[in-house]
Write a protein that holds these residues in place. Structure first.
Motif, PDB file in Angstrom:
ATOM      1  N   ASP A 115      -3.657   1.113 -11.995  1.00  0.00           N
ATOM      2  CA  ASP A 115      -4.219   0.557 -10.764  1.00  0.00           C
ATOM      3  C   ASP A 115      -4.519  -0.933 -10.908  1.00  0.00           C
ATOM      4  O   ASP A 115      -4.267  -1.725  -9.982  1.00  0.00           O
ATOM      5  N   TRP A 123       2.345   1.664  -3.390  1.00  0.00           N
ATOM      6  CA  TRP A 123       1.383   2.235  -4.350  1.00  0.00           C
ATOM      7  C   TRP A 123       1.267   3.743  -4.155  1.00  0.00           C
ATOM      8  O   TRP A 123       1.262   4.499  -5.142  1.00  0.00           O
ATOM      9  N   LYS A 163       3.951   5.637  -5.851  1.00  0.00           N
ATOM     10  CA  LYS A 163       3.810   5.800  -7.300  1.00  0.00           C
ATOM     11  C   LYS A 163       2.579   6.620  -7.687  1.00  0.00           C
ATOM     12  O   LYS A 163       2.456   7.048  -8.846  1.00  0.00           O
ATOM     13  N   ALA A 164       1.670   6.820  -6.735  1.00  0.00           N
ATOM     14  CA  ALA A 164       0.391   7.450  -7.063  1.00  0.00           C
ATOM     15  C   ALA A 164       0.550   8.875  -7.578  1.00  0.00           C
ATOM     16  O   ALA A 164      -0.290   9.356  -8.355  1.00  0.00           O
ATOM     17  N   THR A 179       0.831  -1.205   0.000  1.00  0.00           N
ATOM     18  CA  THR A 179       0.000   0.000   0.000  1.00  0.00           C
ATOM     19  C   THR A 179       0.866   1.256   0.000  1.00  0.00           C
ATOM     20  O   THR A 179       0.620   2.208  -0.760  1.00  0.00           O
ATOM     21  N   SER A 214       7.141   5.203 -12.910  1.00  0.00           N
ATOM     22  CA  SER A 214       6.859   3.787 -13.095  1.00  0.00           C
ATOM     23  C   SER A 214       6.761   3.524 -14.589  1.00  0.00           C
ATOM     24  O   SER A 214       6.068   4.253 -15.311  1.00  0.00           O
ATOM     25  N   ALA A 270       0.727  -6.759  -6.965  1.00  0.00           N
ATOM     26  CA  ALA A 270       0.725  -6.918  -5.515  1.00  0.00           C
ATOM     27  C   ALA A 270       0.387  -8.362  -5.129  1.00  0.00           C
ATOM     28  O   ALA A 270       1.017  -8.944  -4.235  1.00  0.00           O
ATOM     29  N   ALA A 293      -1.227  -2.753 -10.870  1.00  0.00           N
ATOM     30  CA  ALA A 293      -0.666  -2.759  -9.523  1.00  0.00           C
ATOM     31  C   ALA A 293      -1.362  -3.804  -8.649  1.00  0.00           C
ATOM     32  O   ALA A 293      -0.715  -4.453  -7.817  1.00  0.00           O
ATOM     33  N   PHE A 350       6.069  -1.599  -7.960  1.00  0.00           N
ATOM     34  CA  PHE A 350       5.265  -1.195  -9.108  1.00  0.00           C
ATOM     35  C   PHE A 350       6.064  -0.364 -10.111  1.00  0.00           C
ATOM     36  O   PHE A 350       5.487   0.391 -10.888  1.00  0.00           O
TER      37      PHE A 350
END
Length: 513
Positions: free
Chosen positions: A172, A63, A66-67, A60, A96, A179, A175, A214
């Motif tokens: 998403d 992520w 990279k968000a 999490t 990414s 994950a 990812a 990611f």
């Protein structure tokens, strides 16, 4: 072989007793485990489930890291665009490959990978044909996720689902599957580690996972490689070969693990089991690739992965680029015309890797006790990365499961993983450019050298423990090779130490299970 759940409480390694890092970090959760504490009795919170929970939290955080590169903004007239303004991907260090590949591989246009062709540098002297540049499983993984993203956006237009730019939805969805693949990696490592399930919880918090889970699609390969090792540990060589073959169709490196298995099987007289694994790996790899290779219309696209890799020069992360930059050397091939492969560089990297593999084989046959599978696996994969002309930052994930099985010394592993993860910051600042207040290349290359030295240091320590098995943490605990499968507890039939009788390790082989 017993799995973690069937171990007696006294059989498990307690990290707060054996690892100073775990002991010092245990304060907030109650401190060191007591001598008379009840172990292995909780109805739900097993070490594996704790490891998976920690991995979910780490993924999490990864992520969210990279968000920032999956943000969108209103470009006017109600048009949304991806917000990579002002070099956001480098300044926020959120880059990414998944995001730009959505359009770069023409996934946004709905074509089929390996069939869709386009021209890079169209209209220029460097114009050339392009196809999907990834191996089959990774390429199809991208295509399926693109279709899912486009389907999601289509459904969202009716108001039933939250929506966004197709590339953001694509990231998403990708990812999510990546994950899950890392969770499979954690599960397989925990089962393979046997008496040391908490090692899987340690790698769940690896700084490399926080930075690179990611960055690309490499967790697909780590899941296959870790699953292959687990299958081999469970004495299922055919299944191990199938998983390694699938991993080789995603990224090449899982197939390298067949080399250590071969030399260990030669030493132990278990070559027939190796042939089962190797045959299954080859058949699986061929079966996955055949639908793309056999049709003439798809064959040029299938070759793209190999063509692109043969034409690449020394990447910024390679030791060859470090030497070239700091010495002014022009490289083995010198300046090359566009599209010409660096023949000598390719040859040198291949020869160096093969020499390293020969050295690993010598160690395997010369050591006083047969090395463990994970020890040789780490040495071979590390040798490939160190001698290769490309070391993309996410490739370091390949080493993480092998490292914790080969050398479960948490402080050393954390030091290496931290150094390796920190390469990302100067890399992003170098790509930002000095004109944009980035860092000079020398800073980046300095971290590259530090990472290489850290990996070499781990290799040296592993070789030291191979020749001094009494220093091996695993063998100090009374085990031979948790990942060994048919090799676990087997006597030697071939060694390169004349005058020494071949003998089995001083222990009973693990129970079948």
């Amino acid at each position: 072989m017993p799995d973690t759940a069937s171990l007696a409480p006294g059989d498990r390694v307690r990290p707060t007793w054996s690892e100073s890092l775990a002991r010092n970090a245990s304060g907030p959760v109650g401190g060191v485990l007591g001598k008379h504490a009840v172990v292995g009795r909780h109805w739900f919170w097993t070490p594996l489930r704790v490891a998976l929970l920690i991995a979910v939290a780490a993924l999490t955080l990864s992520w969210f890291g990279k968000a920032a590169c999956a943000q969108q903004y209103d470009a006017g007239n109600g048009t949304l665009e991806l917000d990579w303004r002002s070099n956001r991907q480098f300044v926020a260090m959120c880059y990414s490959d998944i995001v730009p590949l959505y359009s770069a591989e023409r996934l946004d246009r709905g074509g089929f990978p390996y069939l869709t062709m386009w021209y890079d540098d169209e209209g220029k002297p460097t114009q050339h044909e392009r196809y999907m540049e990834y191996p089959v499983i990774t390429g199809m993984f991208q295509w399926v996720n693109a279709k899912l993203a486009q389907g999601w956006v289509s459904l969202a237009s009716s108001g039933w689902l939250p929506t966004g730019l197709p590339v953001v939805v694509y990231f998403d969805i990708s990812a999510f599957w990546l994950a899950l693949a890392w969770l499979v990696t954690i599960w397989a490592v925990a089962r393979t580690a046997r008496r040391r399930p908490w090692d899987a919880a340690f790698i769940a918090l690896s700084p490399l996972v926080l930075v690179h889970a990611f960055t690309n699609f490499d967790t697909l390969a780590t899941a296959c490689a870790a699953g292959g090792l687990l299958a081999w540990a469970r004495k299922r060589p055919v299944l191990a070969g199938i998983l390694l073959g699938l991993g080789g169709a995603a990224k090449l490196y899982p197939l390298f693990l067949l080399g250590p298995l071969l030399v260990l099987c030669v030493r132990s007289g278990k070559v027939q089991e190796w042939w089962k694994a190797a045959g299954a790996a080859v058949v699986t790899w061929a079966a996955v690739n055949a639908p793309i290779f056999l049709p003439e219309a798809l064959r040029p696209g299938w070759f793209e992965f190999f063509r692109r890799n043969s034409e690449r020069g020394a990447d910024p992360d390679s030791i060859y680029n470090v030497i070239m930059h700091w010495t002014g050397w022009t490289g083995f091939d010198g300046p090359l015309p566009f599209g010409e492969s660096p023949f000598w560089l390719n040859l040198v990297t291949a020869v160096l890797f093969l020499l390293c593999c020969a050295g690993v084989a010598f160690v395997a046959w010369h050591a006083p006790m047969r090395p463990r599978v994970a020890q040789l696996g780490f040495l071979v994969v590390a040798a490939f990365l160190l001698t290769n002309k490309v070391w993309s930052p996410q490739y370091s994930l390949w080493l993480v499961p092998l490292a914790v099985l080969a050398l479960p010394r948490w402080k050393l592993l954390l030091a290496w993983m931290t150094i390796d993860a920190l390469v990302w910051a100067p890399r992003m600042m170098y790509y930002l450019g000095e004109s944009n207040k980035g860092l000079p290349e020398d800073w980046f290359l300095g971290f590259v050298v530090a990472r290489d030295l850290a990996v070499i240091g781990l290799c040296v320590l592993i070789i030291y423990e191979i020749y001094r098995p009494e220093r091996d943490v695993i063998r100090q605990g009374g085990e031979d090779d948790p990942a060994g499968g048919v090799l676990d507890g087997a006597p030697d039939v071939f060694v390169l130490r004349p005058g020494e009788p071949a003998a089995a390790p001083d222990r009973e082989p693990a129970r079948a299970g």
